[in-house]
Write a protein that holds these residues in place. Structure first.
Motif, short mmCIF file in Angstrom:
data_model
loop_
_atom_site.label_atom_id
_atom_site.label_comp_id
_atom_site.label_asym_id
_atom_site.label_seq_id
_atom_site.Cartn_x
_atom_site.Cartn_y
_atom_site.Cartn_z
N ALA A 95 0.84 -1.21 0.00
CA ALA A 95 0.00 0.00 0.00
C ALA A 95 0.86 1.25 0.00
CB ALA A 95 -0.92 -0.01 1.21
N GLU A 96 1.94 1.22 0.76
CA GLU A 96 2.86 2.37 0.81
C GLU A 96 3.46 2.65 -0.56
OE1 GLU A 96 7.28 3.24 2.74
OE2 GLU A 96 5.93 1.80 3.70
N GLY A 116 1.39 8.11 -5.95
CA GLY A 116 0.28 9.06 -6.04
C GLY A 116 -1.00 8.43 -6.56
N ARG A 117 -1.13 7.11 -6.41
CA ARG A 117 -2.31 6.41 -6.92
C ARG A 117 -3.21 5.98 -5.77
NH1 ARG A 117 -1.89 8.87 -11.39
NH2 ARG A 117 -0.02 8.38 -12.58
N SER A 118 -4.50 5.82 -6.07
CA SER A 118 -5.46 5.51 -5.00
C SER A 118 -6.52 4.49 -5.40
CB SER A 118 -6.16 6.79 -4.53
OG SER A 118 -6.88 7.38 -5.62
N ARG A 119 -6.52 4.04 -6.66
CA ARG A 119 -7.52 3.07 -7.12
C ARG A 119 -6.81 1.96 -7.88
NH1 ARG A 119 -12.61 4.64 -6.51
NH2 ARG A 119 -13.36 3.18 -8.12
N VAL A 142 2.13 1.90 -3.52
CA VAL A 142 1.09 2.45 -4.40
C VAL A 142 0.89 3.94 -4.11
CG1 VAL A 142 -1.37 2.40 -4.95
CG2 VAL A 142 -0.10 0.26 -4.74
N GLU A 143 0.80 4.27 -2.85
CA GLU A 143 0.59 5.68 -2.47
C GLU A 143 1.79 6.53 -2.84
OE1 GLU A 143 -0.27 5.06 1.62
OE2 GLU A 143 -2.45 4.90 1.30
N ARG A 144 2.97 5.96 -2.79
CA ARG A 144 4.17 6.69 -3.18
C ARG A 144 4.09 7.15 -4.64
NH1 ARG A 144 8.78 5.56 -5.82
NH2 ARG A 144 10.65 6.76 -5.24
N LEU A 184 -7.55 0.73 -1.04
CA LEU A 184 -6.92 1.04 -2.33
C LEU A 184 -7.39 0.08 -3.43
CD1 LEU A 184 -3.23 1.74 -1.22
CD2 LEU A 184 -4.93 3.44 -1.92
#
Length: 344
Positions: A22-23, A29-32, A25-27, A52
């Motif tokens: 998850a970290e 800048g994505r959320s879906r 993916v968020e790095r 996510l």
């Protein structure tokens, strides 16, 4: 003179690194996230990703058939995903790349086998029984998460053929026209690690660490330089005759090495040293045989009547290779590989 271009992929390597998914993916800048995973890993990955994960597609297939990609593309658009997380082997990775090539979504790949394609900008797709490849920086995944714990339960037969698939990347990198000192070091280290891992599978858990590290290094070679005869033959046999990808590598590799041996003597000497043997092609055969891998195209389901057509397809498109490619030479190579003979 040589040219070396580093591929801009991020790699997270280590036991338990799936927990950082998850970290990562968020790095980006994505959320879906659309999850590309089979039943074995789907629940675990969805749990790690939490909110996510907005959708899942389980239908990845060998050789990345375009019709499968179209089905996944429909799901991707329905859930409005801005990224994909692919967990599995080369089929899952290939599907992620195909989706990224069509939509520009970011990719986070979690390999559970040793295919190596996760660190390459190369996409192979099959349409109407023909497999073709293309290369583009847009195809290269943004992040790769290597968690050795995910490969510890990989069945023995898949482990062996997948590791030899990785070994093929290292072998052909050494006699590629784009070979350079950086890739040479990676290829030889990968060869040593993959050989040690295959020999140690029944000894202890450290073998899995060697295999996963070796696969990453070999995949980096694949993404940095062009491949030759071996990969051309395997793409032909897989795309046009539906042979399983990794097992085909296990059968064909020593025969392709023998075909090129006289034209690439220094590469074969260095490979033999890395394998700890006197003869590189023979050493690979012994490595596969001792580990219990397949040694003939016949046992993979190929019909002898198809060998002529396979040789025609393989010689039909020119590509760089140390030894000259002739129909008679390739037909003889395929005949030995079909019968399971020791490479000449």
């Amino acid at each position: 003179m040589f040219v070396y271009t580093a591929q801009p992929a991020r790699v997270v390597f280590g036991a338990g690194s799936l927990d950082r998914l998850a970290e990562e993916v968020e790095r980006l800048g994505r959320s879906r996230v659309l999850v590309l995973a089979g039943e074995r890993h789907r629940a675990q990955v969805e749990s790690v990703l939490g909110a996510l994960a907005v959708g899942t597609f389980e239908g990845a297939a060998m050789h990345t058939p375009v019709e499968v990609t179209e089905r996944a593309l429909t799901v991707l658009r329905e859930v409005d995903a801005d990224s994909v997380v692919a967990v599995g082997g080369g089929s899952a990775t290939g599907l992620a790349k195909a989706l990224a090539a069509r939509t520009g979504v970011d990719q986070v790949i979690v390999p559970t086998t040793y295919s190596g394609s996760e660190v390459t900008p190369v996409l192979g797709e099959t349409a109407d029984g023909v497999k073709t490849t293309r290369t583009s920086p847009d195809i290269l995944p943004e992040t790769v998460v290597y968690d050795v714990e995910l490969s510890r339960s990989l069945p023995h037969d898949v482990t062996v053929t997948s590791a030899v698939n990785a070994l093929a990347h290292a072998v052909e990198a050494l006699y590629s026209p784009q070979a350079n000192p950086v890739v040479d070091l990676l290829a030889l280290d990968a060869t040593r690690r993959l050989a040690a891992g295959l020999r140690g599978l029944d000894v202890g858990p450290d073998a899995r660490d060697d295999l996963l590290m070796g696969a990453w290094l070999a995949g980096t070679c694949l993404g940095s330089v062009g491949m030759g005869l071996h990969h051309k033959l395997c793409h032909t046999l897989g795309g046009s005759f539906d042979l399983p990808h990794a097992p085909t590598h296990s059968v064909v590799l020593p025969h392709a090495m023998a075909y090129n041996a006289a034209a690439a003597p220094e590469a074969m000497r260095r490979l033999a040293d890395a394998l700890g043997v006197d003869d590189a092609p023979g050493g690979v055969v012994d490595l596969v045989t001792t580990a219990g891998g397949p040694t003939s195209l016949r046992e993979l389901g190929m019909a002898e009547a198809d060998l002529d057509r396979a040789a025609e397809l393989a010689v039909g498109t020119p590509y760089p290779n140390p030894a000259a490619l002739t129909y008679d030479g390739l037909r003889a190579l395929l005949g030995r590989a079909w019968a399971g003979e020791r490479p000449a």
